[in-house]
Design an enzyme around this catalytic site. Structure first.
Site, PDB file in Angstrom:
ATOM      1  N   ASN A   9       0.868  -1.176   0.000  1.00 29.32           N
ATOM      2  CA  ASN A   9       0.000   0.000   0.000  1.00 29.32           C
ATOM      3  C   ASN A   9       0.907   1.229   0.000  1.00 29.32           C
ATOM      4  OD1 ASN A   9      -1.888   1.974   0.382  1.00 29.32           O
ATOM      5  ND2 ASN A   9      -2.493   1.349   2.448  1.00 29.32           N
ATOM      6  N   LYS A  11       0.070   4.212  -0.424  1.00 28.93           N
ATOM      7  CA  LYS A  11      -0.617   5.411   0.067  1.00 28.93           C
ATOM      8  C   LYS A  11      -0.326   6.588  -0.887  1.00 28.93           C
ATOM      9  CE  LYS A  11      -0.401   3.346   4.600  1.00 28.93           C
ATOM     10  NZ  LYS A  11      -0.333   3.485   6.046  1.00 28.93           N
ATOM     11  N   HIS A  85      -9.727   1.339   4.411  1.00 32.82           N
ATOM     12  CA  HIS A  85      -8.462   1.534   5.129  1.00 32.82           C
ATOM     13  C   HIS A  85      -8.698   2.533   6.270  1.00 32.82           C
ATOM     14  CE1 HIS A  85      -4.407   2.773   6.116  1.00 32.82           C
ATOM     15  NE2 HIS A  85      -4.013   1.618   5.603  1.00 32.82           N
ATOM     16  N   GLU A  87      -7.119   4.951   7.333  1.00 34.38           N
ATOM     17  CA  GLU A  87      -6.890   6.367   6.998  1.00 34.38           C
ATOM     18  C   GLU A  87      -8.089   6.953   6.253  1.00 34.38           C
ATOM     19  OE1 GLU A  87      -3.052   5.706   5.226  1.00 34.38           O
ATOM     20  OE2 GLU A  87      -2.315   5.156   7.201  1.00 34.38           O
ATOM     21  N   GLU A 155      -5.859  -4.701  10.424  1.00 36.94           N
ATOM     22  CA  GLU A 155      -4.811  -3.733  10.739  1.00 36.94           C
ATOM     23  C   GLU A 155      -5.171  -2.992  12.023  1.00 36.94           C
ATOM     24  OE1 GLU A 155      -2.568  -2.556   6.924  1.00 36.94           O
ATOM     25  OE2 GLU A 155      -4.358  -1.335   6.985  1.00 36.94           O
ATOM     26  N   GLY A 161       2.068   2.327  10.840  1.00 38.03           N
ATOM     27  CA  GLY A 161       3.054   3.400  10.707  1.00 38.03           C
ATOM     28  C   GLY A 161       3.692   3.829  12.016  1.00 38.03           C
ATOM     29  N   SER A 200       3.047  -2.037  10.510  1.00 42.81           N
ATOM     30  CA  SER A 200       4.498  -2.101  10.757  1.00 42.81           C
ATOM     31  C   SER A 200       5.115  -3.464  10.434  1.00 42.81           C
ATOM     32  CB  SER A 200       4.804  -1.663  12.190  1.00 42.81           C
ATOM     33  OG  SER A 200       4.352  -0.337  12.404  1.00 42.81           O
TER      34      SER A 200
HETATM   35  P1  PGA Z   1       2.556   0.336   7.726  1.00 44.55           P
HETATM   36  O1  PGA Z   1       1.137   0.580   7.025  1.00 44.55           O
HETATM   37  O2  PGA Z   1       3.109  -0.966   7.178  1.00 44.55           O
HETATM   38  O3  PGA Z   1       3.386   1.525   7.326  1.00 44.55           O
HETATM   39  O4  PGA Z   1       2.317   0.259   9.190  1.00 44.55           O
HETATM   40  C1  PGA Z   1       0.222  -0.469   6.828  1.00 44.55           C
HETATM   41  C2  PGA Z   1      -1.039   0.042   6.189  1.00 44.55           C
HETATM   42  O5  PGA Z   1      -1.511   1.125   6.560  1.00 44.55           O
HETATM   43  O6  PGA Z   1      -1.617  -0.608   5.286  1.00 44.55           O
END
Ligand code: PGA
Length: 238
Positions: A9, A11, A85, A87, A155, A161, A200
């Site tokens: 992803n 983003k 997601h 976000e 998640e 993140g 992460s």
């Molecule tokens: P990350 O993001 O691996 O940077 O924690 C995962 C995601 O949001 O899909």
């Protein structure tokens, strides 16, 4: 046997130069399917892996400035789309009712869904993870949208993140709970769909996380932005 999936992803990151770094590499193998959820504008230039949209409009076409339709994603080469997601849920206030409309649009053109769920830090600290999972899954299970090709991405928001990863035991326990919830709809779908862990994930924790029998792969943000680190994650579970 469920084939593993590792989905990148990106983003709102990446450019033509990054696409060029990923392009020469053979992504995926007989054990692992590799998917790339790229910013929409980069999709037509990506000539590797399987492609996914990061979101899709709840409408088929029309006066919806800034939106990308399911047909447009399909025409740009996508076979998957990410829905829900955290976000998008937070920044764009997306709720299950809206996600069902998006799901219908995506399904109508044959896009497969990567549906993201997971508890917030507050819910985690208050032991309300189960409640979050039910809130995000039940409205979907009340429809006929979910199928064997659906991919669920679990998640925990507190792990995205942040560098904080769920332990392999915790992730396996939650994945098992998710499968149990989906059994309400169908034992077969629950047994066959893939459930990814996200939050992460890196090359050095991928193998241990993958040891859980209900963990079928990963949705990777930060570590998917470098060809080397993303490749190492795929290799760690191949
Ligand atoms: P990350 O993001 O691996 O940077 O924690 C995962 C995601 O949001 O899909």
């Amino acid at each position: 046997m469920r084939k593993a999936v590792v989905a990148a992803n990106w983003k709102m990151n990446g450019d033509i130069q990054l696409l060029n770094e990923f392009a020469p590499i053979q992504w995926g193998n007989d054990k692992v399917e590799a998917i790339f959820a790229l910013p929409s504008i980069l999709l037509p230039w990506a000539k590797f892996g399987q492609l996914a949209g990061q979101d899709v409009s709840a409408f088929a076409s029309g006066a919806h400035t800034g939106e990308i339709s399911a047909t447009m994603l399909k025409n740009a080469g996508c076979s998957y789309v990410i829905l829900g997601h955290s976000e998008r849920r937070t920044d764009h206030h997306e709720d299950e009712a809206l996600l069902i409309e998006k799901w219908k649009q995506a399904k109508a053109v044959g896009l497969k869904i990567i549906y993201c769920i997971g508890e917030s830090l507050e819910e985690y600290e208050q032991n309300r993870t189960q409640e979050a999972l039910l809130r995000q899954l039940n409205p979907i299970l009340d429809t006929d949208l979910i199928d064997e090709e659906t991919v669920i991405a679990y998640e925990p928001v507190w792990a995205i993140g942040t560098g904080k990863t769920a332990t392999a035991e915790y992730a396996q326990k939650i994945h098992q709970e998710i499968r149990k919830i989906i059994c309400k709809k169908s034992d077969t779908i629950s047994a066959r769909l893939r459930i990814l862990y996200g939050g992460s994930v890196k090359a050095d924790n991928a193998k241990e996380l993958f040891s859980g029998e209900d963990i079928d792969g990963f949705l990777v943000g930060g570590a998917s932005l470098k060809a080397d680190s993303f490749k190492q994650i795929i290799e760690a579970i191949s």
